[in-house]
Design a protein around this motif. Structure first.
Motif, mmCIF file in Angstrom:
data_model
loop_
_atom_site.group_PDB
_atom_site.id
_atom_site.type_symbol
_atom_site.label_atom_id
_atom_site.label_comp_id
_atom_site.label_asym_id
_atom_site.label_seq_id
_atom_site.Cartn_x
_atom_site.Cartn_y
_atom_site.Cartn_z
ATOM 1 N N THR A 107 0.833 -1.199 0.000
ATOM 2 C CA THR A 107 0.000 0.000 0.000
ATOM 3 C C THR A 107 0.867 1.249 0.000
ATOM 4 O O THR A 107 0.541 2.247 -0.672
ATOM 5 N N ALA A 108 1.972 1.215 0.732
ATOM 6 C CA ALA A 108 2.894 2.358 0.743
ATOM 7 C C ALA A 108 3.391 2.656 -0.668
ATOM 8 O O ALA A 108 3.512 3.832 -1.062
ATOM 9 N N ARG A 109 3.667 1.625 -1.425
ATOM 10 C CA ARG A 109 4.126 1.824 -2.814
ATOM 11 C C ARG A 109 3.035 2.469 -3.661
ATOM 12 O O ARG A 109 3.306 3.321 -4.511
ATOM 13 N N ILE A 110 1.786 2.035 -3.448
ATOM 14 C CA ILE A 110 0.667 2.606 -4.218
ATOM 15 C C ILE A 110 0.511 4.093 -3.901
ATOM 16 O O ILE A 110 0.353 4.926 -4.801
ATOM 17 N N LEU A 111 0.576 4.437 -2.611
ATOM 18 C CA LEU A 111 0.430 5.834 -2.223
ATOM 19 C C LEU A 111 1.580 6.683 -2.736
ATOM 20 O O LEU A 111 1.415 7.879 -3.016
ATOM 21 N N SER A 112 2.745 6.080 -2.876
ATOM 22 C CA SER A 112 3.902 6.798 -3.402
ATOM 23 C C SER A 112 3.816 6.979 -4.912
ATOM 24 O O SER A 112 4.103 8.060 -5.443
ATOM 25 N N LYS A 113 3.384 5.924 -5.600
ATOM 26 C CA LYS A 113 3.343 5.951 -7.057
ATOM 27 C C LYS A 113 2.206 6.819 -7.574
ATOM 28 O O LYS A 113 2.386 7.601 -8.511
ATOM 29 N N GLU A 114 1.014 6.689 -6.982
ATOM 30 C CA GLU A 114 -0.135 7.483 -7.402
ATOM 31 C C GLU A 114 -0.245 8.744 -6.537
ATOM 32 O O GLU A 114 0.433 8.870 -5.515
ATOM 33 N N THR A 115 -1.118 9.638 -6.938
ATOM 34 C CA THR A 115 -1.374 10.840 -6.153
ATOM 35 C C THR A 115 -2.861 10.953 -5.874
ATOM 36 O O THR A 115 -3.680 10.881 -6.798
ATOM 37 N N PHE A 116 -3.178 11.112 -4.600
ATOM 38 C CA PHE A 116 -4.563 11.238 -4.166
ATOM 39 C C PHE A 116 -4.744 12.594 -3.488
ATOM 40 O O PHE A 116 -3.814 13.135 -2.886
ATOM 41 N N ASP A 117 -5.951 13.114 -3.571
ATOM 42 C CA ASP A 117 -6.249 14.372 -2.886
ATOM 43 C C ASP A 117 -6.482 14.161 -1.400
ATOM 44 O O ASP A 117 -6.219 15.057 -0.595
ATOM 45 N N ARG A 118 -6.995 12.992 -1.052
ATOM 46 C CA ARG A 118 -7.210 12.637 0.344
ATOM 47 C C ARG A 118 -6.859 11.167 0.526
ATOM 48 O O ARG A 118 -7.126 10.341 -0.354
ATOM 49 N N VAL A 119 -6.299 10.848 1.707
ATOM 50 C CA VAL A 119 -6.021 9.462 2.088
ATOM 51 C C VAL A 119 -6.712 9.215 3.426
ATOM 52 O O VAL A 119 -6.496 9.950 4.393
ATOM 53 N N VAL A 120 -7.564 8.185 3.473
ATOM 54 C CA VAL A 120 -8.294 7.841 4.698
ATOM 55 C C VAL A 120 -7.821 6.463 5.167
ATOM 56 O O VAL A 120 -7.936 5.478 4.429
ATOM 57 N N LEU A 121 -7.287 6.412 6.373
ATOM 58 C CA LEU A 121 -6.816 5.160 6.966
ATOM 59 C C LEU A 121 -7.904 4.623 7.879
ATOM 60 O O LEU A 121 -8.368 5.322 8.791
ATOM 61 N N GLU A 122 -8.317 3.392 7.633
ATOM 62 C CA GLU A 122 -9.456 2.819 8.355
ATOM 63 C C GLU A 122 -9.046 2.069 9.621
ATOM 64 O O GLU A 122 -8.519 0.963 9.577
ATOM 65 N N ASN A 123 -9.237 2.717 10.750
ATOM 66 C CA ASN A 123 -9.254 2.117 12.080
ATOM 67 C C ASN A 123 -7.900 1.718 12.655
ATOM 68 O O ASN A 123 -7.576 2.093 13.770
ATOM 69 N N SER A 124 -7.101 0.940 11.957
ATOM 70 C CA SER A 124 -5.873 0.413 12.541
ATOM 71 C C SER A 124 -4.738 1.426 12.458
ATOM 72 O O SER A 124 -4.386 1.907 11.378
ATOM 73 N N ALA A 125 -4.137 1.741 13.618
ATOM 74 C CA ALA A 125 -3.018 2.691 13.650
ATOM 75 C C ALA A 125 -1.789 2.140 12.946
ATOM 76 O O ALA A 125 -0.893 2.906 12.572
ATOM 77 N N THR A 126 -1.732 0.821 12.732
ATOM 78 C CA THR A 126 -0.604 0.260 11.978
ATOM 79 C C THR A 126 -0.556 0.808 10.560
ATOM 80 O O THR A 126 0.504 0.831 9.936
ATOM 81 N N LEU A 127 -1.704 1.285 10.048
ATOM 82 C CA LEU A 127 -1.756 1.793 8.674
ATOM 83 C C LEU A 127 -0.952 3.068 8.499
ATOM 84 O O LEU A 127 -0.638 3.448 7.364
ATOM 85 N N PHE A 128 -0.592 3.726 9.590
ATOM 86 C CA PHE A 128 0.266 4.902 9.460
ATOM 87 C C PHE A 128 1.650 4.528 8.957
ATOM 88 O O PHE A 128 2.408 5.390 8.489
ATOM 89 N N GLN A 129 1.987 3.241 9.047
ATOM 90 C CA GLN A 129 3.248 2.770 8.448
ATOM 91 C C GLN A 129 3.257 2.999 6.941
ATOM 92 O O GLN A 129 4.318 3.168 6.348
ATOM 93 N N THR A 130 2.080 3.014 6.308
ATOM 94 C CA THR A 130 2.031 3.264 4.866
ATOM 95 C C THR A 130 2.426 4.702 4.538
ATOM 96 O O THR A 130 2.858 4.987 3.419
ATOM 97 N N LEU A 131 2.271 5.606 5.506
ATOM 98 C CA LEU A 131 2.697 6.991 5.321
ATOM 99 C C LEU A 131 4.145 7.193 5.750
ATOM 100 O O LEU A 131 4.850 8.048 5.201
ATOM 101 N N LYS A 132 4.563 6.394 6.728
ATOM 102 C CA LYS A 132 5.957 6.494 7.194
ATOM 103 C C LYS A 132 6.921 6.010 6.120
ATOM 104 O O LYS A 132 7.969 6.625 5.880
#
Length: 405
Positions: A107-132
């Motif tokens: 998922t981190a690769r997808i967020l890096s490769k594409e560009t989104f206007d908003r990113v919503v992480l659902e519930n799990s704080a582990t998902l912040f690793q995709t931004l880190k």
């Protein structure tokens, strides 16, 4: 506006295997087909049936990530060791560890490769690793949101990144329980988006013939007064307390229908599940277990019941089953726990204090409703009235409003 919704990778979206969070995400896709306010992209773990169901949402792009056979084998071995050998108390949390690591990385690769206007992480704080990873938090600074469905327990090494988010909590209760490392999030960035369901689907009417046939399927008779419990078979949902209270009810033709499993449509099992089934043995003609029921069938399941009993004994953040029961026109017995009072109001429900008297109080509330059909009818009308504001239109439009500023 192009919006990416990142799910935890435990269950797929569309929610073909259940899951409250996954159902809520699918509901956003469903409403976006009608309103088309955003260009929606949902990142989910792969599932064959979910991939098929995704075709029902042509205006949503689903990115399905396959874990791979090796990762699935690792997860099965880890769960076996935790559950059978080490006998961990919450072994279910070990079921998808490697799958989730894989999902985070990809998922981190997808967020890096594409560009989104908003990113919503659902519930799990582990998902912040995709931004880190790949420093995606810099790319999406000021435009990433944390949709919180449960109390946050850890930062997973991402405290600084978490403090840059805007929260979308399912209740004011959740925002009041934010841990210390989230207290520096500005108050204007702590929002609340109340859950919603398809109230029209749950407010369904079936013929007496169909109702009787469906009751017969589960071993219920037409003349029975049916109490229904819906939820995961875990201690915090209050199922053990409900069984103890039900044991005190000796009125003829009153049955308890228990709908659910340990973890949705999965192979997970726990000693607690076995324990409650043993508790019900002495009442086996009065207590009936359905196992997991697909979400699309739930409106019909509620329609064969007379009273909903959802006695959560933990601080429930919100509780979709409470909304479903009310929309189904059922009098409701629940508890003063967490965010429940923010959803359950008016004359449609009995809200019990969560104290040492809960079993006796629940038994008393059950007796009163069982013996008083006029009270049940009055409460049913109250339930449906309060649930009208919890529909998908409100849910979707509030969600879009909060991520659009």
């Amino acid at each position: 506006m192009k919006v990416a919704i990142v799910t935890a990778g435990t269950l797929p979206v569309p929610a073909v295997k259940g899951g409250a969070v996954e159902t809520l995400v699918e509901n956003l896709a469903k409403e976006n087909e009608k309103y088309r306010r955003v260009e929606l992209v949902i990142i989910s773990v792969f599932d064959h049936e979910a991939e098929t169901q995704a075709h029902n949402y042509p205006h949503t792009r689903f990115i399905f990530l396959r874990p791979g056979l090796f990762i699935e084998a690792l997860d099965k071995c880890t769960y076996f060791i935790a559950n059978k050998l080490l006998k961990k108390g919450r072994a279910a949390s070990y079921r998808n560890i490697f799958r989730r690591f894989s999902m985070l990385r990809r998922t981190a690769r997808i967020l890096s490769k594409e560009t989104f206007d908003r990113v919503v992480l659902e519930n799990s704080a582990t998902l912040f690793q995709t931004l880190k990873r790949k420093k995606n938090y810099k790319k999406y600074e000021g435009h990433y949101y944390y949709h919180i469905h449960n109390v946050v327990t850890g930062s997973y090494g991402c405290a600084r990144i978490i403090n840059g988010c805007k929260t979308l909590a399912v209740s004011n209760y959740i925002n009041r329980t934010l841990p210390d490392f989230m207290q520096t999030i500005p108050r204007q960035n702590r929002r609340v988006v109340y859950n919603g369901i398809d109230t029209k689907r749950f407010n369904c009417t079936i013929s007496k013939k169909d109702r009787d046939q469906l009751r017969n399927k589960f071993g219920l008779e037409s003349k029975d007064i049916v109490l229904i419990f819906v939820g995961r078979l875990t201690p915090e949902k209050g199922i053990k307390e409900l069984l103890k209270a039900f044991r005190k009810i000796d009125t003829p033709n009153v049955k308890l229908l228990i709908v659910g499993s340990l973890f949705f449509d999965s192979d997970l099992w726990s000693p607690f599940e076995e324990q409650i089934k043993q508790m019900s043995e002495a009442m086996k003609n009065r207590v009936l277990f359905t196992g997991f029921i697909p979400y699309k069938e739930m409106p019909f399941i509620y329609s064969i019941a007379d009273i909903a009993v959802l006695p959560s004994i933990w601080d429930e953040p919100a509780g979709l089953t409470m909304i479903e029961a009310m929309a189904s026109g059922l009098p409701l017995i629940t508890t003063l726990s967490g965010g429940i009072p923010e959803y359950v109001k008016g004359d449609g429900a009995v809200l019990l204090p969560r104290n040492e008297h809960i079993i006796n109080n629940m038994a008393g509330a059950l007796r009163e409703l069982v013996m008083n059909p006029d009270l049940r009818l009055m409460m049913a009308k109250g339930s449906q009235l309060i649930s009208q504001s919890m529909n998908l239109d409100h849910y979707y439009l509030n969600f879009i409003k909060e991520i659009s500023d």
